[in-house]
Motif scaffolding. Structure first.
Motif, PDB file in Angstrom:
ATOM      1  N   GLU A  92      -0.536  -1.961   1.399  1.00  9.82           N
ATOM      2  CA  GLU A  92       0.430  -1.322   0.515  1.00  9.82           C
ATOM      3  C   GLU A  92       0.867  -2.308  -0.560  1.00  9.82           C
ATOM      4  O   GLU A  92       1.216  -3.447  -0.256  1.00  9.82           O
ATOM      5  CB  GLU A  92       1.639  -0.864   1.332  1.00  9.82           C
ATOM      6  CG  GLU A  92       2.752  -0.245   0.515  1.00  9.82           C
ATOM      7  CD  GLU A  92       3.922   0.161   1.388  1.00  9.82           C
ATOM      8  OE1 GLU A  92       3.718   1.031   2.264  1.00  9.82           O
ATOM      9  OE2 GLU A  92       5.026  -0.395   1.219  1.00  9.82           O
ATOM     10  N   ASP A  94       3.447  -2.611  -3.870  1.00 13.90           N
ATOM     11  CA  ASP A  94       4.524  -2.055  -4.691  1.00 13.90           C
ATOM     12  C   ASP A  94       4.256  -2.457  -6.137  1.00 13.90           C
ATOM     13  O   ASP A  94       4.341  -3.629  -6.490  1.00 13.90           O
ATOM     14  CB  ASP A  94       5.867  -2.620  -4.207  1.00 13.90           C
ATOM     15  CG  ASP A  94       7.056  -1.996  -4.923  1.00 13.90           C
ATOM     16  OD1 ASP A  94       6.827  -1.267  -5.905  1.00 13.90           O
ATOM     17  OD2 ASP A  94       8.193  -2.248  -4.502  1.00 13.90           O
ATOM     18  N   GLY A 143      10.133  -0.879  -7.942  1.00 14.69           N
ATOM     19  CA  GLY A 143       9.950  -0.001  -6.804  1.00 14.69           C
ATOM     20  C   GLY A 143       9.599   1.429  -7.159  1.00 14.69           C
ATOM     21  O   GLY A 143       9.880   2.351  -6.399  1.00 14.69           O
ATOM     22  N   LYS A 145       6.463   2.908  -7.784  1.00 14.58           N
ATOM     23  CA  LYS A 145       5.265   3.450  -7.155  1.00 14.58           C
ATOM     24  C   LYS A 145       4.733   2.490  -6.098  1.00 14.58           C
ATOM     25  O   LYS A 145       4.842   1.271  -6.227  1.00 14.58           O
ATOM     26  CB  LYS A 145       4.167   3.677  -8.194  1.00 14.58           C
ATOM     27  CG  LYS A 145       4.439   4.828  -9.154  1.00 14.58           C
ATOM     28  CD  LYS A 145       4.212   6.167  -8.481  1.00 14.58           C
ATOM     29  CE  LYS A 145       4.361   7.307  -9.489  1.00 14.58           C
ATOM     30  NZ  LYS A 145       4.107   8.608  -8.890  1.00 14.58           N
ATOM     31  N   THR A 146       4.139   3.071  -5.081  1.00 13.04           N
ATOM     32  CA  THR A 146       3.456   2.286  -4.072  1.00 13.04           C
ATOM     33  C   THR A 146       2.000   2.707  -4.030  1.00 13.04           C
ATOM     34  O   THR A 146       1.709   3.895  -3.886  1.00 13.04           O
ATOM     35  CB  THR A 146       4.082   2.488  -2.681  1.00 13.04           C
ATOM     36  OG1 THR A 146       5.427   2.050  -2.706  1.00 13.04           O
ATOM     37  CG2 THR A 146       3.316   1.682  -1.632  1.00 13.04           C
ATOM     38  N   TRP A 148      -1.107   2.721  -1.827  1.00 12.95           N
ATOM     39  CA  TRP A 148      -1.463   2.516  -0.416  1.00 12.95           C
ATOM     40  C   TRP A 148      -2.960   2.732  -0.246  1.00 12.95           C
ATOM     41  O   TRP A 148      -3.485   3.807  -0.577  1.00 12.95           O
ATOM     42  CB  TRP A 148      -0.688   3.464   0.500  1.00 12.95           C
ATOM     43  CG  TRP A 148      -0.831   3.082   1.941  1.00 12.95           C
ATOM     44  CD1 TRP A 148      -0.134   2.132   2.618  1.00 12.95           C
ATOM     45  CD2 TRP A 148      -1.766   3.638   2.876  1.00 12.95           C
ATOM     46  NE1 TRP A 148      -0.572   2.054   3.917  1.00 12.95           N
ATOM     47  CE2 TRP A 148      -1.567   2.962   4.099  1.00 12.95           C
ATOM     48  CE3 TRP A 148      -2.751   4.624   2.805  1.00 12.95           C
ATOM     49  CZ2 TRP A 148      -2.303   3.255   5.238  1.00 12.95           C
ATOM     50  CZ3 TRP A 148      -3.498   4.913   3.929  1.00 12.95           C
ATOM     51  CH2 TRP A 148      -3.272   4.235   5.140  1.00 12.95           C
ATOM     52  N   CYS A 199       3.433  -7.051  -1.310  1.00 10.52           N
ATOM     53  CA  CYS A 199       2.107  -6.609  -0.863  1.00 10.52           C
ATOM     54  C   CYS A 199       2.057  -6.812   0.639  1.00 10.52           C
ATOM     55  O   CYS A 199       2.248  -7.933   1.120  1.00 10.52           O
ATOM     56  CB  CYS A 199       1.019  -7.413  -1.561  1.00 10.52           C
ATOM     57  SG  CYS A 199      -0.666  -7.040  -1.019  1.00 10.52           S
ATOM     58  N   THR A 202       0.339  -2.175   6.318  1.00  5.17           N
ATOM     59  CA  THR A 202       1.236  -1.168   6.867  1.00  5.17           C
ATOM     60  C   THR A 202       0.457  -0.116   7.648  1.00  5.17           C
ATOM     61  O   THR A 202      -0.767  -0.030   7.582  1.00  5.17           O
ATOM     62  CB  THR A 202       2.031  -0.454   5.747  1.00  5.17           C
ATOM     63  OG1 THR A 202       1.105   0.246   4.902  1.00  5.17           O
ATOM     64  CG2 THR A 202       2.820  -1.450   4.909  1.00  5.17           C
ATOM     65  N   CYS A 217      -1.785   6.766  -4.479  1.00  3.11           N
ATOM     66  CA  CYS A 217      -0.647   6.328  -5.279  1.00  3.11           C
ATOM     67  C   CYS A 217       0.561   7.115  -4.798  1.00  3.11           C
ATOM     68  O   CYS A 217       0.634   8.328  -4.990  1.00  3.11           O
ATOM     69  CB  CYS A 217      -0.906   6.586  -6.758  1.00  3.11           C
ATOM     70  SG  CYS A 217       0.452   6.110  -7.817  1.00  3.11           S
ATOM     71  N   ARG A 220       7.464   5.700  -4.298  1.00  2.71           N
ATOM     72  CA  ARG A 220       8.200   4.889  -3.325  1.00  2.71           C
ATOM     73  C   ARG A 220       9.292   5.685  -2.616  1.00  2.71           C
ATOM     74  O   ARG A 220       9.479   5.574  -1.417  1.00  2.71           O
ATOM     75  CB  ARG A 220       8.799   3.673  -4.039  1.00  2.71           C
ATOM     76  CG  ARG A 220       9.874   2.945  -3.252  1.00  2.71           C
ATOM     77  CD  ARG A 220       9.357   2.361  -1.959  1.00  2.71           C
ATOM     78  NE  ARG A 220       8.628   1.140  -2.185  1.00  2.71           N
ATOM     79  CZ  ARG A 220       7.990   0.478  -1.224  1.00  2.71           C
ATOM     80  NH1 ARG A 220       7.979   0.944  -0.002  1.00  2.71           N
ATOM     81  NH2 ARG A 220       7.345  -0.621  -1.488  1.00  2.71           N
TER      82      ARG A 220
END
Length: 229
Positions: A92, A94, A143, A145-146, A148, A199, A202, A217, A220
């Motif tokens: 993951e 950020d 914060g 978008k994350t 993954w 980073c 997860t 994408c 968050r």
């Protein structure tokens, strides 16, 4: 799914820098791309540089990487360490702000056994997955978008070409993590700009996401709104 705290690779409880990240740009092949990764306030990092879009045709690239040893409170940037991430489902990142270009997460689970005559590392197998955020989507925000990336999204490559007989990535033996941008990605402007927060390794948010073969994408603050890249 079972509960397990994220494993911080960079940012968060482990700083992006020090030690300094290593540069691997197309200058080793006669190109003129440049890149750097610098630490910002609040454990953020800036991956920036200039991608040469002419000299090597479709072979230009710019990248930054760091070894597992350096992410485990080890100040010796030349030593080799290992991240055992087998308890997790993916990586993951950020992303606080990006420029609309396609970036590549690169992992290594092995090192070449020896070096070239000029002292440089021999080419080896990389595990890669591409991700992208819309241009200026989160400019100036933290914060937002994350990204993954499940293990299933990582493809084995050798010298930039897919290596279909590589088997599966050994998530218990991750030795290196890096970020790269390539020439073959359509570029309106060759300047590289991506701001990153933590980073981490997860767990997946759901079984459906875990089964996906794509990088995701994820907003968050609203993980139910999933968008495939």
């Amino acid at each position: 799914m079972a509960s397990l705290e994220p494993f911080s690779l960079f940012g968060g409880v482990r700083p992006w820098i020090p030690p300094s990240w290593h540069t691997s740009d197309d200058r080793v092949r006669g190109g003129s791309s440049t890149s750097s990764l610098s630490a910002l306030l609040d454990n953020c990092a800036l991956f920036t540089g200039h991608l040469d879009i002419e000299t090597l045709g479709g072979a230009g690239f710019a990248s930054q990487f760091q070894s597992a040893a350096c992410g485990q409170d080890n100040e010796d940037s030349t030593s080799y360490g290992v991240w055992n991430l087998s308890a997790y489902d993916g990586i993951e990142i950020d992303v606080a702000a990006a420029d609309g270009k396609v970036y590549t997460l690169v992992l290594k689970d092995e090192y070449p056994q020896d070096k070239r005559d000029d002292g440089r590392e021999r080419a080896g197998v990389n595990w890669e997955a591409e991700f992208r955020l819309a241009e200026d989507e989160n400019a100036g925000k933290r914060g937002g978008k994350t990204v993954w990336i499940p293990w299933s999204a990582l493809k084995a490559t050798y010298r930039g070409k897919e290596k279909k007989d590589a088997g599966d990535i050994r998530t218990s033996e991750i030795k290196r993590l890096g970020f790269m941008i390539r020439r073959y990605v359509f570029l309106r402007w060759p300047i590289i700009v991506m701001f990153m927060g933590p980073c981490s390794a997860t767990l997946a948010l759901s079984k459906e996401i875990l089964d996906s073969s794509y990088g995701l994408c994820v907003p968050r603050h609203d993980p139910q709104q999933i968008t495939r890249l």
